[in-house]
Design an enzyme around this catalytic site. Structure first.
Site, PDB file in Angstrom:
ATOM      1  N   TYR A 175     -13.712  11.342  -0.862  1.00  0.00           N
ATOM      2  CA  TYR A 175     -14.283  10.881   0.587  1.00  0.00           C
ATOM      3  C   TYR A 175     -15.265  11.630   1.066  1.00  0.00           C
ATOM      4  CZ  TYR A 175      -9.344  10.075  -0.165  1.00  0.00           C
ATOM      5  OH  TYR A 175      -8.156   9.694  -0.749  1.00  0.00           O
ATOM      6  N   TYR A 225       0.746  -1.241  -0.005  1.00  0.00           N
ATOM      7  CA  TYR A 225      -0.089   0.018   0.167  1.00  0.00           C
ATOM      8  C   TYR A 225       0.981   1.297  -0.054  1.00  0.00           C
ATOM      9  CZ  TYR A 225      -3.227   3.512   1.749  1.00  0.00           C
ATOM     10  OH  TYR A 225      -3.900   4.772   1.903  1.00  0.00           O
TER      11      TYR A 225
END
Ligand code: GLN
Length: 309
Positions: free
Chosen positions: A243, A191
């Site tokens: 988001y 990641y």
């Protein structure tokens, strides 16, 4: 015909006095060093042209924009089975929020918040050592962008490895709920490296072309995903790509988009082209402040929108 270069030039000229607005992502020490007065924008159209302005050739840390490419790769590996591990709903919470993850028993709301992206990285890691998964990801991005010079910035990856405590917490939560198959350090190794991918606006706009052109890169002919899958990735970008700022971005810009805390945004005008913008200063929810303003100007001046003209 719209003169895209003239539009880009006008956006740049109008934004010049505002450069430096917003706040760079200082929770990642390596990103805190970036000069906020930089600005670049590039548009790759489906006819193969690329137009750009400002610092569009300077590589920057694409951070969460990488989640679009990792999601594409994971869907290619496990198909729709991916949705057992991660949802498809906007979170309405910060990109690194923990509360929702506990309440929803380790299943992240969508693949673009950190927890969701970490679960997606776990899927890509399957059957590989972390180094191989990172290599596969880098090869994939080079393929979609048709550019072998794209690299991962190891300093940024290291900086996040040393300070990414919230991501460690998110990953441990998911591991506790049985939603990570691999050791937390391995998943986060993948990641952090995917987030540390370094690309310029021009490279990023080219890399996003498959999403604007029914799943294939029209300049190389490379088929990346089916038209249906490209449409669905665009839908997720529109609803979840910013988001808890996703609704506002859809309202103002009206195009699928994915932001990153490096200050980049990748936006898609289906059937027309792919747009990348970079301005390191972020707004309160961690999206590029002037990047969104620039895309709003572009949408108004071109009439590009998925909601009608
Ligand atoms: N690597 C960053 C993090 O995990 C990505 C966040 C972002 O770009 N929104 O915090």
């Amino acid at each position: 015909m719209t003169d895209l270069q003239a539009i880009l030039d006008s956006i740049y000229t109008e934004l010049l006095p505002r450069l430096g607005e917003g706040k760079v992502a200082d929770y990642i020490p390596e990103l805190a060093k970036v000069d906020p007065h930089q600005f670049g924008m590039a548009i790759a159209t489906v006819d193969g042209n690329v137009r750009s302005v400002g610092n569009a050739d300077i590589p920057f840390s694409i951070q969460s924009i990488s989640k679009v490419f990792m999601l594409t790769l994971a869907l290619g590996k496990v198909g729709e089975g991916l949705w057992k591990r991660v949802g498809r709903e906007p979170s309405g919470t910060a990109f690194n929020s923990i509360v929702q993850l506990e309440r929803e028993e380790g299943i992240p709301r969508n693949p673009f918040i950190n927890a969701g992206a970490i679960a997606v990285s776990d899927v890509v890691l399957s059957g590989h050592a972390p180094r191989e998964a990172i290599g596969e990801f880098l090869r994939f991005v080079r393929y979609v962008a048709d550019d072998e010079s794209i690299t991962i910035d190891d300093r940024v990856a290291r900086s996040e490895t040393q300070t990414g405590f919230r991501n460690v917490a998110l990953a441990n939560f998911m591991r506790a709920y049985g939603n990570l198959d691999h050791p937390v350090e391995h998943v986060l190794g993948v990641y952090f490296h995917q987030c540390a991918l370094s690309m310029s606006c021009e490279q990023l706009a080219r890399a996003g072309l498959y999403l604007a052109a029914r799943g294939s890169n029209p300049t190389t002919g490379h088929s990346v995903v089916s038209p249906k899958r490209a449409r669905r990735i665009n839908a997720l970008m529109l609803t979840c790509g910013h988001y808890d700022g996703s609704g506002d971005f859809a309202y103002r810009v009206g195009l699928p988009g994915k932001s990153g805390v490096g200050g980049g945004i990748l936006a898609v005008a289906p059937g027309i082209g792919s747009i990348a913008v970079w301005s390191p200063g972020l707004n309160k929810v961690g999206n590029s402040q002037l990047g969104a303003v620039a895309l709003e100007m572009l949408a108004v001046r071109t009439g590009w929108s998925v909601f009608g003209d």
